[in-house]
Design an enzyme around this catalytic site. Structure first.
Site, mmCIF file in Angstrom:
data_model
loop_
_atom_site.group_PDB
_atom_site.id
_atom_site.type_symbol
_atom_site.label_atom_id
_atom_site.label_comp_id
_atom_site.label_asym_id
_atom_site.label_seq_id
_atom_site.Cartn_x
_atom_site.Cartn_y
_atom_site.Cartn_z
ATOM 1 N N PRO A 9 58.136 -53.272 2.842
ATOM 2 C CA PRO A 9 58.433 -52.268 1.822
ATOM 3 C C PRO A 9 58.926 -52.846 0.493
ATOM 4 O O PRO A 9 59.688 -53.800 0.478
ATOM 5 C CB PRO A 9 59.530 -51.412 2.468
ATOM 6 C CG PRO A 9 60.074 -52.228 3.578
ATOM 7 C CD PRO A 9 58.942 -53.088 4.050
ATOM 8 N N ASN A 10 58.426 -52.243 -0.557
ATOM 9 C CA ASN A 10 58.809 -52.520 -1.952
ATOM 10 C C ASN A 10 58.254 -53.833 -2.487
ATOM 11 O O ASN A 10 58.416 -54.131 -3.672
ATOM 12 C CB ASN A 10 60.343 -52.466 -2.131
ATOM 13 C CG ASN A 10 60.894 -51.123 -1.726
ATOM 14 O OD1 ASN A 10 60.433 -50.102 -2.238
ATOM 15 N ND2 ASN A 10 61.837 -51.077 -0.795
ATOM 16 N N ARG A 17 59.746 -55.164 -10.014
ATOM 17 C CA ARG A 17 61.007 -54.833 -9.347
ATOM 18 C C ARG A 17 62.051 -55.945 -9.551
ATOM 19 O O ARG A 17 61.740 -57.129 -9.328
ATOM 20 C CB ARG A 17 60.650 -54.739 -7.864
ATOM 21 C CG ARG A 17 61.765 -54.826 -6.906
ATOM 22 C CD ARG A 17 61.261 -55.006 -5.481
ATOM 23 N NE ARG A 17 62.383 -54.754 -4.590
ATOM 24 C CZ ARG A 17 62.466 -55.214 -3.360
ATOM 25 N NH1 ARG A 17 61.482 -55.923 -2.840
ATOM 26 N NH2 ARG A 17 63.533 -54.955 -2.633
ATOM 27 N N TYR A 22 63.589 -61.330 -7.922
ATOM 28 C CA TYR A 22 62.297 -61.608 -7.282
ATOM 29 C C TYR A 22 61.267 -62.264 -8.207
ATOM 30 O O TYR A 22 60.171 -62.607 -7.751
ATOM 31 C CB TYR A 22 61.727 -60.307 -6.699
ATOM 32 C CG TYR A 22 62.634 -59.700 -5.648
ATOM 33 C CD1 TYR A 22 62.847 -60.353 -4.439
ATOM 34 C CD2 TYR A 22 63.287 -58.484 -5.858
ATOM 35 C CE1 TYR A 22 63.686 -59.820 -3.470
ATOM 36 C CE2 TYR A 22 64.123 -57.936 -4.895
ATOM 37 C CZ TYR A 22 64.322 -58.605 -3.715
ATOM 38 O OH TYR A 22 65.148 -58.085 -2.754
ATOM 39 N N ASN A 71 57.210 -61.171 5.517
ATOM 40 C CA ASN A 71 58.375 -60.749 4.743
ATOM 41 C C ASN A 71 58.504 -59.248 4.984
ATOM 42 O O ASN A 71 57.785 -58.449 4.360
ATOM 43 C CB ASN A 71 58.202 -61.056 3.261
ATOM 44 C CG ASN A 71 59.464 -60.721 2.472
ATOM 45 O OD1 ASN A 71 60.368 -60.069 2.992
ATOM 46 N ND2 ASN A 71 59.522 -61.157 1.218
ATOM 47 N N ALA A 74 63.392 -54.948 3.600
ATOM 48 C CA ALA A 74 64.629 -54.405 4.172
ATOM 49 C C ALA A 74 64.515 -54.104 5.671
ATOM 50 O O ALA A 74 65.544 -54.047 6.370
ATOM 51 C CB ALA A 74 65.037 -53.150 3.407
ATOM 52 N N HIS A 77 66.383 -56.210 8.264
ATOM 53 C CA HIS A 77 67.783 -56.005 8.612
ATOM 54 C C HIS A 77 68.001 -54.808 9.535
ATOM 55 O O HIS A 77 69.117 -54.575 9.991
ATOM 56 C CB HIS A 77 68.609 -55.823 7.325
ATOM 57 C CG HIS A 77 68.238 -56.807 6.260
ATOM 58 N ND1 HIS A 77 68.396 -58.171 6.424
ATOM 59 C CD2 HIS A 77 67.670 -56.648 5.028
ATOM 60 C CE1 HIS A 77 67.957 -58.794 5.334
ATOM 61 N NE2 HIS A 77 67.517 -57.888 4.470
ATOM 62 N N GLU A 95 59.465 -65.862 9.515
ATOM 63 C CA GLU A 95 60.124 -64.857 8.657
ATOM 64 C C GLU A 95 60.378 -65.486 7.291
ATOM 65 O O GLU A 95 60.918 -66.595 7.223
ATOM 66 C CB GLU A 95 61.453 -64.438 9.307
ATOM 67 C CG GLU A 95 62.254 -63.479 8.439
ATOM 68 C CD GLU A 95 63.585 -63.087 9.064
ATOM 69 O OE1 GLU A 95 63.683 -62.937 10.307
ATOM 70 O OE2 GLU A 95 64.556 -62.932 8.293
ATOM 71 N N HIS A 97 61.754 -64.872 3.103
ATOM 72 C CA HIS A 97 62.380 -64.072 2.042
ATOM 73 C C HIS A 97 62.283 -64.826 0.737
ATOM 74 O O HIS A 97 62.486 -66.051 0.701
ATOM 75 C CB HIS A 97 63.852 -63.788 2.369
ATOM 76 C CG HIS A 97 63.994 -63.044 3.649
ATOM 77 N ND1 HIS A 97 63.657 -61.718 3.758
ATOM 78 C CD2 HIS A 97 64.335 -63.460 4.881
ATOM 79 C CE1 HIS A 97 63.815 -61.347 5.013
ATOM 80 N NE2 HIS A 97 64.217 -62.384 5.724
ATOM 81 N N SER A 99 64.255 -64.180 -1.926
ATOM 82 C CA SER A 99 65.636 -64.439 -2.353
ATOM 83 C C SER A 99 66.414 -65.120 -1.228
ATOM 84 O O SER A 99 66.023 -65.062 -0.062
ATOM 85 C CB SER A 99 66.317 -63.121 -2.736
ATOM 86 O OG SER A 99 66.428 -62.274 -1.593
ATOM 87 N N ARG A 104 73.586 -62.825 -0.961
ATOM 88 C CA ARG A 104 73.563 -61.440 -1.418
ATOM 89 C C ARG A 104 74.488 -60.570 -0.550
ATOM 90 O O ARG A 104 75.386 -61.091 0.102
ATOM 91 C CB ARG A 104 72.107 -60.952 -1.424
ATOM 92 C CG ARG A 104 71.231 -61.826 -2.349
ATOM 93 C CD ARG A 104 69.800 -61.353 -2.383
ATOM 94 N NE ARG A 104 69.696 -59.997 -2.939
ATOM 95 C CZ ARG A 104 68.608 -59.244 -2.855
ATOM 96 N NH1 ARG A 104 67.515 -59.715 -2.254
ATOM 97 N NH2 ARG A 104 68.597 -58.029 -3.370
HETATM 98 C C1 DQA Z 1 63.618 -59.708 0.730
HETATM 99 C C2 DQA Z 1 65.130 -59.604 0.995
HETATM 100 C C3 DQA Z 1 65.462 -58.262 1.620
HETATM 101 O O1 DQA Z 1 66.867 -58.171 1.858
HETATM 102 C C4 DQA Z 1 65.067 -57.143 0.685
HETATM 103 O O2 DQA Z 1 65.327 -55.889 1.276
HETATM 104 C C5 DQA Z 1 63.662 -57.240 0.230
HETATM 105 C C6 DQA Z 1 63.117 -58.557 -0.114
HETATM 106 C C7 DQA Z 1 63.255 -61.015 -0.004
HETATM 107 O O3 DQA Z 1 62.079 -61.369 0.016
HETATM 108 O O4 DQA Z 1 64.122 -61.666 -0.600
HETATM 109 O O5 DQA Z 1 62.965 -56.232 0.058
HETATM 110 O O6 DQA Z 1 62.949 -59.721 1.982
#
Ligand code: DQA
Length: 143
Positions: A9-10, A17, A22, A71, A74, A77, A95, A97, A99, A104
């Site tokens: 998502p996102n 964003r 990012y 990836n 969210a 988590h 997995e 990420h 960031s 964070r």
């Molecule tokens: C993320 C880190 C996650 O905590 C966050 O919700 C994301 C992006 C990252 O790629 O840093 O959507 O997965």
């Protein structure tokens, strides 16, 4: 070698964003560069904002792809269902990420998925995906 990248998502909004976290690049532009860097690898890409669709994709390719770079955004988590899907399939999952989630908010410090993945790469910007592909290449060499 066939590698599947799955973004959750996102992550369709990369480049738009929260650029300070990012970065400026959309994923498709980065993916083009990644494919040039690994011409011998078939890199497929899938993005969904929907938890069940991510699970369906894991089921679909999780017995045929040589590696999965995930990836889950969210859902990392929160999602027991994605964790179960990773446990259910045969293909190794890394997995990733963009960031450094450990720098964070506290709620980003825990991953529901990590224990079912081969490993976790976080904090290298878009290069986290490249490092994940390198780790899958090393796994393949050591087979
Ligand atoms: C993320 C880190 C996650 O905590 C966050 O919700 C994301 C992006 C990252 O790629 O840093 O959507 O997965």
């Amino acid at each position: 070698m066939k590698i599947q990248i799955i973004n959750g998502p996102n992550l369709n909004l990369l480049g738009v964003r929260e650029k300070s976290i990012y970065g400026d690049s959309d994923f498709e532009t980065y993916l083009g560069k990644l494919r040039q860097q690994y011409p011998a690898i078939e890199i497929s890409y899938y993005q969904s904002n929907v938890e069940g669709e991510i699970i369906n994709k894991l089921h679909e390719i999780g017995f045929s792809a040589d590696g999965i770079v995930l990836n889950a955004g969210a859902y990392t988590h929160t999602s027991i269902a994605i964790a179960d899907a990773i446990a259910a399939i045969k293909t190794l999952v890394i997995e990733v990420h963009i960031s450094n989630v450990y720098k964070r908010e506290d709620f980003r410090h825990h991953s529901m998925l990590a224990a079912n993945c081969k490993g976790v790469i976080a904090g290298f910007g878009m290069n986290s995906y490249r490092l994940a592909i390198d780790s899958l290449l090393i796994e393949e060499e050591n087979k």
